[in-house]
Design an enzyme around this catalytic site. Sequence first.
Site, PDB file in Angstrom:
ATOM      1  N   SER A   1       0.819  -1.221   0.000  1.00  8.61           N
ATOM      2  CA  SER A   1       0.000   0.000   0.000  1.00  8.61           C
ATOM      3  C   SER A   1       0.848   1.264   0.000  1.00  8.61           C
ATOM      4  CB  SER A   1      -0.870   0.002   1.254  1.00  8.61           C
ATOM      5  OG  SER A   1      -1.429   1.268   1.470  1.00  8.61           O
TER       6      SER A   1
ATOM      7  N   LYS B   1     -18.049   7.193   1.611  1.00  8.99           N
ATOM      8  CA  LYS B   1     -18.788   7.963   2.620  1.00  8.99           C
ATOM      9  C   LYS B   1     -19.352   9.228   1.965  1.00  8.99           C
ATOM     10  CE  LYS B   1     -18.222  10.007   7.217  1.00  8.99           C
ATOM     11  NZ  LYS B   1     -17.294  10.231   8.344  1.00  8.99           N
TER      12      LYS B   1
ATOM     13  N   GLU C   1      -1.538  11.762  10.462  1.00  5.25           N
ATOM     14  CA  GLU C   1      -2.157  11.796   9.125  1.00  5.25           C
ATOM     15  C   GLU C   1      -1.118  11.579   8.030  1.00  5.25           C
ATOM     16  OE1 GLU C   1      -4.402  11.278   6.923  1.00  5.25           O
ATOM     17  OE2 GLU C   1      -5.845  12.886   7.332  1.00  5.25           O
TER      18      GLU C   1
ATOM     19  N   GLU D   1       0.176   3.626   1.732  1.00  2.00           N
ATOM     20  CA  GLU D   1       0.242   4.056   3.138  1.00  2.00           C
ATOM     21  C   GLU D   1       1.647   3.847   3.705  1.00  2.00           C
ATOM     22  OE1 GLU D   1      -1.698   4.990   6.189  1.00  2.00           O
ATOM     23  OE2 GLU D   1      -2.595   6.145   4.602  1.00  2.00           O
TER      24      GLU D   1
ATOM     25  N   TYR E   1      -1.478   0.265  10.630  1.00  2.00           N
ATOM     26  CA  TYR E   1      -1.763  -0.401   9.342  1.00  2.00           C
ATOM     27  C   TYR E   1      -0.565  -0.259   8.404  1.00  2.00           C
ATOM     28  CZ  TYR E   1      -3.619  -0.858   4.565  1.00  2.00           C
ATOM     29  OH  TYR E   1      -3.806  -1.208   3.249  1.00  2.00           O
TER      30      TYR E   1
HETATM   31  P1  NAP Z   1     -11.461  -4.640   1.794  1.00  2.00           P
HETATM   32  O1  NAP Z   1     -12.624  -4.359   0.906  1.00  2.00           O
HETATM   33  O2  NAP Z   1     -11.439  -4.054   3.164  1.00  2.00           O
HETATM   34  O3  NAP Z   1     -11.319  -6.236   1.911  1.00  2.00           O
HETATM   35  C1  NAP Z   1     -10.507  -6.826   2.895  1.00  2.00           C
HETATM   36  C2  NAP Z   1     -10.658  -8.322   2.813  1.00  2.00           C
HETATM   37  O4  NAP Z   1      -9.833  -8.926   3.805  1.00  2.00           O
HETATM   38  C3  NAP Z   1     -12.087  -8.828   3.072  1.00  2.00           C
HETATM   39  O5  NAP Z   1     -12.417  -9.770   2.102  1.00  2.00           O
HETATM   40  C4  NAP Z   1     -11.975  -9.495   4.436  1.00  2.00           C
HETATM   41  O6  NAP Z   1     -12.848 -10.600   4.584  1.00  2.00           O
HETATM   42  C5  NAP Z   1     -10.541 -10.017   4.378  1.00  2.00           C
HETATM   43  N1  NAP Z   1     -10.030 -10.378   5.695  1.00  2.00           N
HETATM   44  C6  NAP Z   1     -10.051  -9.631   6.826  1.00  2.00           C
HETATM   45  N2  NAP Z   1      -9.535 -10.335   7.846  1.00  2.00           N
HETATM   46  C7  NAP Z   1      -9.183 -11.553   7.351  1.00  2.00           C
HETATM   47  C8  NAP Z   1      -8.605 -12.721   7.921  1.00  2.00           C
HETATM   48  N3  NAP Z   1      -8.302 -12.801   9.221  1.00  2.00           N
HETATM   49  N4  NAP Z   1      -8.370 -13.781   7.125  1.00  2.00           N
HETATM   50  C9  NAP Z   1      -8.702 -13.746   5.800  1.00  2.00           C
HETATM   51  N5  NAP Z   1      -9.260 -12.660   5.208  1.00  2.00           N
HETATM   52  C10 NAP Z   1      -9.487 -11.580   5.981  1.00  2.00           C
HETATM   53  O7  NAP Z   1     -10.103  -4.201   1.091  1.00  2.00           O
HETATM   54  P2  NAP Z   1      -9.808  -3.833  -0.456  1.00  2.00           P
HETATM   55  O8  NAP Z   1     -10.035  -2.383  -0.638  1.00  2.00           O
HETATM   56  O9  NAP Z   1     -10.460  -4.815  -1.323  1.00  2.00           O
HETATM   57  O10 NAP Z   1      -8.219  -4.021  -0.488  1.00  2.00           O
HETATM   58  C11 NAP Z   1      -7.629  -5.282  -0.773  1.00  2.00           C
HETATM   59  C12 NAP Z   1      -6.204  -5.312  -0.242  1.00  2.00           C
HETATM   60  O11 NAP Z   1      -5.453  -4.276  -0.839  1.00  2.00           O
HETATM   61  C13 NAP Z   1      -6.072  -5.101   1.254  1.00  2.00           C
HETATM   62  O12 NAP Z   1      -4.982  -5.869   1.696  1.00  2.00           O
HETATM   63  C14 NAP Z   1      -5.751  -3.632   1.398  1.00  2.00           C
HETATM   64  O13 NAP Z   1      -5.058  -3.383   2.592  1.00  2.00           O
HETATM   65  C15 NAP Z   1      -4.897  -3.432   0.168  1.00  2.00           C
HETATM   66  N6  NAP Z   1      -4.888  -2.092  -0.415  1.00  2.00           N
HETATM   67  C16 NAP Z   1      -6.069  -1.489  -0.731  1.00  2.00           C
HETATM   68  C17 NAP Z   1      -6.050  -0.252  -1.346  1.00  2.00           C
HETATM   69  C18 NAP Z   1      -7.331   0.455  -1.738  1.00  2.00           C
HETATM   70  O14 NAP Z   1      -7.278   1.658  -2.006  1.00  2.00           O
HETATM   71  N7  NAP Z   1      -8.456  -0.250  -1.836  1.00  2.00           N
HETATM   72  C19 NAP Z   1      -4.816   0.373  -1.622  1.00  2.00           C
HETATM   73  C20 NAP Z   1      -3.642  -0.285  -1.284  1.00  2.00           C
HETATM   74  C21 NAP Z   1      -3.677  -1.536  -0.709  1.00  2.00           C
HETATM   75  P3  NAP Z   1     -14.142 -10.640   5.567  1.00  2.00           P
HETATM   76  O15 NAP Z   1     -15.322 -10.433   4.682  1.00  2.00           O
HETATM   77  O16 NAP Z   1     -14.065 -12.005   6.098  1.00  2.00           O
HETATM   78  O17 NAP Z   1     -13.967  -9.554   6.564  1.00  2.00           O
HETATM   79  O1  G4F Z   2     -10.598   6.728   2.454  1.00  4.90           O
HETATM   80  P1  G4F Z   2      -9.620   6.660   3.554  1.00  4.90           P
HETATM   81  O2  G4F Z   2     -10.112   6.078   4.839  1.00  4.90           O
HETATM   82  O3  G4F Z   2      -8.368   5.890   2.977  1.00  4.90           O
HETATM   83  P2  G4F Z   2      -6.823   5.798   3.419  1.00  4.90           P
HETATM   84  O4  G4F Z   2      -6.641   6.074   4.850  1.00  4.90           O
HETATM   85  O5  G4F Z   2      -6.048   6.612   2.469  1.00  4.90           O
HETATM   86  O6  G4F Z   2      -6.542   4.249   3.196  1.00  4.90           O
HETATM   87  C1  G4F Z   2      -6.983   3.571   2.021  1.00  4.90           C
HETATM   88  O7  G4F Z   2      -5.995   3.671   1.033  1.00  4.90           O
HETATM   89  C2  G4F Z   2      -4.747   3.036   1.364  1.00  4.90           C
HETATM   90  C3  G4F Z   2      -3.800   3.264   0.177  1.00  4.90           C
HETATM   91  O8  G4F Z   2      -3.151   4.498   0.338  1.00  4.90           O
HETATM   92  C4  G4F Z   2      -5.012   1.557   1.599  1.00  4.90           C
HETATM   93  F1  G4F Z   2      -3.841   0.918   1.851  1.00  4.90           F
HETATM   94  C5  G4F Z   2      -5.982   1.399   2.755  1.00  4.90           C
HETATM   95  O9  G4F Z   2      -6.271   0.007   2.947  1.00  4.90           O
HETATM   96  C6  G4F Z   2      -7.279   2.130   2.407  1.00  4.90           C
HETATM   97  O10 G4F Z   2      -7.879   1.468   1.319  1.00  4.90           O
HETATM   98  O11 G4F Z   2      -9.074   8.121   3.904  1.00  4.90           O
HETATM   99  C7  G4F Z   2      -8.500   8.953   2.909  1.00  4.90           C
HETATM  100  C8  G4F Z   2      -8.261  10.351   3.493  1.00  4.90           C
HETATM  101  C9  G4F Z   2      -7.491  10.339   4.818  1.00  4.90           C
HETATM  102  O12 G4F Z   2      -6.503  11.333   4.780  1.00  4.90           O
HETATM  103  C10 G4F Z   2      -8.534  10.723   5.857  1.00  4.90           C
HETATM  104  O13 G4F Z   2      -8.030  11.441   6.980  1.00  4.90           O
HETATM  105  O14 G4F Z   2      -9.527  10.951   3.781  1.00  4.90           O
HETATM  106  C11 G4F Z   2      -9.441  11.611   5.015  1.00  4.90           C
HETATM  107  N1  G4F Z   2     -10.788  11.753   5.576  1.00  4.90           N
HETATM  108  C12 G4F Z   2     -11.390  12.937   5.881  1.00  4.90           C
HETATM  109  N2  G4F Z   2     -12.585  12.722   6.418  1.00  4.90           N
HETATM  110  C13 G4F Z   2     -11.614  10.760   5.941  1.00  4.90           C
HETATM  111  C14 G4F Z   2     -12.749  11.366   6.465  1.00  4.90           C
HETATM  112  N3  G4F Z   2     -11.501   9.417   5.836  1.00  4.90           N
HETATM  113  C15 G4F Z   2     -12.531   8.658   6.276  1.00  4.90           C
HETATM  114  N4  G4F Z   2     -12.451   7.308   6.152  1.00  4.90           N
HETATM  115  N5  G4F Z   2     -13.664   9.206   6.825  1.00  4.90           N
HETATM  116  C16 G4F Z   2     -13.816  10.563   6.953  1.00  4.90           C
HETATM  117  O15 G4F Z   2     -14.823  11.051   7.462  1.00  4.90           O
END
Ligand code: NAP
Ligand code: G4F
Length: 341
Positions: free
Chosen positions: A134, A201, A290, A136, A158
């Site tokens: 990520s 959201k 942040e 992050e 995280y």
């Molecule tokens: P997500 O919608 O939150 O999905 C997370 C998945 O992890 C769910 O299917 C959840 O299953 C599973 N999980 C949680 N705990 C587990 C456990 N103990 N054993 C097996 N599975 C488990 O996340 P996503 O947005 O699809 O992201 C996929 C991956 O990419 C994650 O690793 C995330 O950190 C990473 N990532 C995401 C982004 C992004 O912007 N979306 C960016 C960078 C990296 P349950 O239904 O069982 O809870």
């Molecule tokens: O949508 P966010 O919660 O995503 P964040 O923290 O960037 O993380 C996501 O992206 C990562 C990749 O860079 C993944 F690895 C991670 O698993 C996840 O998918 O927040 C984005 C930004 C933050 O700066 C947060 O402070 O939005 C800002 N924000 C402002 N108001 C808020 C809110 N975020 C959330 N969730 N809710 C708010 O009300």
Amino acid sequence: MARRALITGITGQDGSYLAEHLLDQGYDVWGLVRGQANPRVSRVRKLLQDVQLVRGDLLDQGSLISAVERVQPDEVYNLGAISFVPMSWEQAELTAEVTGMGVLRMLEAIRVCSGITSSRAAGSGQIRFYQASSSEMFGQVRETPQNERTPFHPRSPYGVAKAYGHFLTQNYRESYGMFAVSGILFNHESPRRGAEFVTRKVSLGAARIKLGLASELRLGNLSARRDWGYAGDYVQAMRLMLQADAPEDYVIGTGRTQSVRELVVAAFEAAGLDWERYVVADQALHRPAEVDLLCADPKKARVQLGWEPSVPFEDLVAMMVESDIKLLSDGGDPDQDSSWP
Ligand code: NAP
Ligand code: G4F
């Protein structure tokens, strides 16, 4: 014979798009699901009828070994994680166990099932492994834009757990010759995004206000900047990384950055609303530390994988708002919803 893929995190946003993409490419797709009666499995069954499910949990080493033995995958995509950053302060140990140690358990399952030891390296025909790293991990960024060589400075439990998984994946590649790679993905979104993340959201908030179901939307830090792309594009990069000649890590993002405020403006505009009448900035929603700015340099992926994002930010936001207006108009409940658009 069709290639076999095992996906952890199949019930999440990326798991669903990746499964669809791999099915389109002719793969046999298996998804790892956890729990005795996981309510999110029903939407996988509904949307992804050709995916086969196998029980397992990233907290349970034996279950991962059994899953790999049963599926006999050619490719493993480790997307399972606790992925919501604020939760990682509330449950830091669980985050370390699932998001960090879960990577070790999955790599060990592959290593053990493949018979790889310190004296016997991985050979041809080995299982290829993708780790969901990520942006992050860049945290308090040392340079902008961020590329594969930018140092990490994670700002949340995280981010720290992801950095562990990232380095471990690199280490298994170097120690055992495994085809193990990390995609350093920047934020990617879609109508299937979890309702706790800011883009969804905001799209749900704008849709609720538009339909008279809410009168305000409370948000945290409006100044934070992210590089937001479309999840459907990003899962294609995951597959491409595992088809490359050599195992390497790649940054995946758009190269553009917008603030949360710009996201709000675009979403409310798409709903035909004036955001300033409805959005309330709430200090209580700010994070202990942040990540102020993320912006990808995806040049390596473009040049070496031929990967490009296809959905611009404004179109992505409009897609999410339209989808949520439709979902709510049809009486859907985004928190309980058993189907995906
Ligand atoms: P997500 O919608 O939150 O999905 C997370 C998945 O992890 C769910 O299917 C959840 O299953 C599973 N999980 C949680 N705990 C587990 C456990 N103990 N054993 C097996 N599975 C488990 O996340 P996503 O947005 O699809 O992201 C996929 C991956 O990419 C994650 O690793 C995330 O950190 C990473 N990532 C995401 C982004 C992004 O912007 N979306 C960016 C960078 C990296 P349950 O239904 O069982 O809870
Ligand atoms: O949508 P966010 O919660 O995503 P964040 O923290 O960037 O993380 C996501 O992206 C990562 C990749 O860079 C993944 F690895 C991670 O698993 C996840 O998918 O927040 C984005 C930004 C933050 O700066 C947060 O402070 O939005 C800002 N924000 C402002 N108001 C808020 C809110 N975020 C959330 N969730 N809710 C708010 O009300």
